[in-house]
Design a protein around this motif. Sequence first.
Motif, PDB file in Angstrom:
ATOM      1  N   SER A  53       0.832  -1.217   0.000  1.00  0.00           N
ATOM      2  CA  SER A  53       0.000   0.000   0.000  1.00  0.00           C
ATOM      3  C   SER A  53       0.860   1.258   0.000  1.00  0.00           C
ATOM      4  O   SER A  53       0.462   2.300  -0.537  1.00  0.00           O
ATOM      5  CB  SER A  53      -0.934   0.001   1.205  1.00  0.00           C
ATOM      6  N   HIS A  81      -5.133  -0.768  -8.185  1.00  0.00           N
ATOM      7  CA  HIS A  81      -6.595  -0.665  -8.296  1.00  0.00           C
ATOM      8  C   HIS A  81      -7.302  -1.994  -8.042  1.00  0.00           C
ATOM      9  O   HIS A  81      -8.430  -2.010  -7.570  1.00  0.00           O
ATOM     10  CB  HIS A  81      -6.980  -0.165  -9.688  1.00  0.00           C
ATOM     11  N   ARG A 108      -3.990   0.395   4.325  1.00  0.00           N
ATOM     12  CA  ARG A 108      -4.687   1.498   3.683  1.00  0.00           C
ATOM     13  C   ARG A 108      -4.428   1.436   2.183  1.00  0.00           C
ATOM     14  O   ARG A 108      -3.341   1.788   1.717  1.00  0.00           O
ATOM     15  CB  ARG A 108      -4.199   2.851   4.233  1.00  0.00           C
ATOM     16  N   LEU A 109      -5.428   0.968   1.449  1.00  0.00           N
ATOM     17  CA  LEU A 109      -5.331   0.852  -0.014  1.00  0.00           C
ATOM     18  C   LEU A 109      -6.359   1.797  -0.618  1.00  0.00           C
ATOM     19  O   LEU A 109      -7.431   1.397  -1.059  1.00  0.00           O
ATOM     20  CB  LEU A 109      -5.576  -0.593  -0.452  1.00  0.00           C
ATOM     21  N   SER A 110      -6.017   3.063  -0.631  1.00  0.00           N
ATOM     22  CA  SER A 110      -7.005   4.096  -0.942  1.00  0.00           C
ATOM     23  C   SER A 110      -7.446   4.101  -2.403  1.00  0.00           C
ATOM     24  O   SER A 110      -8.541   4.578  -2.710  1.00  0.00           O
ATOM     25  CB  SER A 110      -6.430   5.472  -0.572  1.00  0.00           C
ATOM     26  N   MET A 111      -6.625   3.572  -3.320  1.00  0.00           N
ATOM     27  CA  MET A 111      -6.971   3.638  -4.739  1.00  0.00           C
ATOM     28  C   MET A 111      -7.629   2.364  -5.260  1.00  0.00           C
ATOM     29  O   MET A 111      -7.924   2.258  -6.443  1.00  0.00           O
ATOM     30  CB  MET A 111      -5.714   3.935  -5.561  1.00  0.00           C
ATOM     31  N   THR A 141     -10.146  -0.306  -6.557  1.00  0.00           N
ATOM     32  CA  THR A 141     -11.490  -0.304  -7.122  1.00  0.00           C
ATOM     33  C   THR A 141     -12.133  -1.693  -7.047  1.00  0.00           C
ATOM     34  O   THR A 141     -13.352  -1.808  -6.999  1.00  0.00           O
ATOM     35  CB  THR A 141     -11.471   0.165  -8.584  1.00  0.00           C
ATOM     36  N   HIS A 165     -11.361   2.847   4.098  1.00  0.00           N
ATOM     37  CA  HIS A 165     -10.375   3.792   3.584  1.00  0.00           C
ATOM     38  C   HIS A 165     -10.205   3.664   2.068  1.00  0.00           C
ATOM     39  O   HIS A 165      -9.587   4.534   1.450  1.00  0.00           O
ATOM     40  CB  HIS A 165      -9.028   3.579   4.272  1.00  0.00           C
ATOM     41  N   SER A 166     -10.729   2.596   1.502  1.00  0.00           N
ATOM     42  CA  SER A 166     -10.681   2.434   0.040  1.00  0.00           C
ATOM     43  C   SER A 166     -11.898   3.137  -0.555  1.00  0.00           C
ATOM     44  O   SER A 166     -12.859   2.504  -1.011  1.00  0.00           O
ATOM     45  CB  SER A 166     -10.661   0.938  -0.328  1.00  0.00           C
ATOM     46  N   TYR A 167     -11.855   4.446  -0.532  1.00  0.00           N
ATOM     47  CA  TYR A 167     -13.032   5.232  -0.906  1.00  0.00           C
ATOM     48  C   TYR A 167     -13.333   5.159  -2.397  1.00  0.00           C
ATOM     49  O   TYR A 167     -14.401   5.570  -2.842  1.00  0.00           O
ATOM     50  CB  TYR A 167     -12.853   6.684  -0.475  1.00  0.00           C
ATOM     51  N   LEU A 180     -19.416   3.708   1.271  1.00  0.00           N
ATOM     52  CA  LEU A 180     -18.463   3.895   0.181  1.00  0.00           C
ATOM     53  C   LEU A 180     -19.188   4.508  -1.006  1.00  0.00           C
ATOM     54  O   LEU A 180     -20.050   3.862  -1.616  1.00  0.00           O
ATOM     55  CB  LEU A 180     -17.844   2.549  -0.217  1.00  0.00           C
TER      56      LEU A 180
END
Length: 730
Positions: A154, A161, A177-180, A182, A202-204, A224
């Motif tokens: 991360s 993604h 925390r893997l925010s990107m 999909t 946190h993966s918004y 989300l």
Amino acid sequence: MVLPSIHLLVMKAVSSLRNLETLTLGKGQLGDSFFHALGDCSMLKNLNVNDATLGNGIQEIPINHDRLCHLQLTKCRVMRISVRCPRLENLSLKRSNMAQAMLNCPLLRLLDIGSCHKLTDAAIRSAAISCPQLASLDMSNCSCVTDETLREISLTCANLHILNASYCPNISLESVRLSMLTILKLHSCEGITSASMSAIMHSYMLEVLELDNCSLLTSVSLDLPRLQNIRLVHCRKFADLNLRSIMLSSIMVSNCPALHRINITSNSLQKLALKKQENLTTLALQCQSLQEMDLTDCESLTNSICDVFSDGGGCPKLKSLVLDNCESLTAVRFCSTSLVSLSLVGCRAITALDLACPSLELVCLDGCDHLEKASFCPVALRLLNLGICPKLNMLSIEAPFMVSLELKGCGVLSEATINCPLLASLDASFCSQLKDDCLSATTASCPLIGSLILMSCPSVGSDGLFSLRRLPHLTVLDLSYTFLMNLQPVFDTCLQLKVLKLQACKYLTDTSLEPLYKDGALPALQELDLSYGTLCQSAIEKLLACCRHLTHLSLNGCVNMHDLNWGCSGGELYEFPSKFSSAAVFSHENLPVSTEQPNRLLQNLNCVGCPNIRKVVIPPVARCLLLSSLNLSLSSNLKEVDVVCFNLCFLNLSNCCSLEMLKLECPRLTSLFLQSCNIDEETVEAAISQCGMLETLDVRFCQKICSISMGGLRAACPSLKRIFSSLSAS
């Protein structure tokens, strides 16, 4: 390539095909020299190796190429591998048993190391973080992976993604925390629990989340904004689902036996199926686009579910709702302007139903056999069958488009308000509590009724029949099995009636039908059923003589009927000149002409099971020119049948065990049934010899006709195609 000399063949191909762009090979051993020679194929972009041994199995295999973009090494056996390909974008090592993979691929975007069981956690971490542009990582079935590796990934792979970490029992996503991301797949991850949801939050950017078979997961609570698809299948401890996403469009929840609470907010969800969630008790939806909802076999749902799907409940566009086998529902009430289809099949505990759904076009109530009170006000139903609700006692319907209503079998229905201005057919058979006031109110509010079935409605009397004057389009009326004694209201008001059924009306007297044959009542009547009645022979004869406009007449089981003899005129049998042949009898010139007696319109005559009928005579003078079907079966005392009829096609004399004489001149007869008749073959041969179009003859169980007689029967009537005898069908 599957030959043992694969290495030599490949080396020859590499040396001779310098401009090769794609190379696929497998099932053999590739030596170290092959991989060194790859550099000579300067145009190579795709290399696929499947099920091969690389090198001698213990050495490190280097793959160095400046132009290679796609490399696939699946099910390969190798100790270590080193990949230095500056342009490589896709790398798959799936199901290969290497212990270490050193990667120097700065442009790598897709890495698949799924089922590489020998890769250690450190090796996976080293391989992944060496690819900073990584966008898709599949590490499924890599049981050594830990949260530490995911945290390192991360931090290094900011563009990741897609992550598939399914079947990785040691990950819990703690502090990950893997925010990107999909797409996140976590099938059968034993470490995933409700605490893991905070990391997923946190993966918004997350769009797809799959959590199948996460056995320790008890609840999911996610907000989300981009989530579109979520799967929760076979999560045995999963009990609580709380989702909030305006883009959520697909939810798969199945085989979660502990699930009891669901709360979903979405502006994009159009279909939702939550079948067989046996412990689901609480459902809250704020789904502005939801159109189809299926809650089949959610047997713990209570009556409060009705508020969810009524106006103001959060699903303003709902069109289809399925609540089949929801056995805890007892009182169902929906008030919805959008609902078009509702299914309550198998909801056996429902006793009260109230539908105020002006758009409702279809409702299924099969198995709702305890329903006592029902209201459909208003609805857009065109057809409704409530005959499957035997305990229904109160009914209210306001349906401006309804054309057919079936109440057959609602034996305790005592109060019914039916306001259906387009209703054309009403079947109230066996509604024994239906009274005159109800019938009168129905005819006032449903003036277009054309077919009215009141069979076995003993509470209907003269007052109810008088109300039929409000039905100018009534053509079919069934009053069978009623206690009526006076039919004058019918004769006076039902001037357009075409079908009248009076089966087993035991209280009708011999004069009850006099208006038919004396006064010309019901001039449009075509079909009359007097089966199992008590009319005397004289009344039947007068009816047959005068009602020549009838096309179908049924006198089944009439015990007072002794003979059917249309050969008498004024008490004398009509005699034909002996010089008339069969052809002459049927010629229009030789038919007896009477200005007083027009041709009969009778097409179908049924006298089944008339125990006292002994003789049937229908000569040309009867003018039954259109009679095509005659059924006299089960008339046990019938001895003599003499029929001369030009258009007769079907004649059934089965089980007329006393039959001795049979004379037929029926040139168009195609089917003759004589099953179980005590008649000899000579009589049959003589009868069928005058039936030149006969195709089917049934003489089964005729004791005087044996199988060897079939030849004589065929000789008497060459047109025969089928003869059924007790021994065989020929």
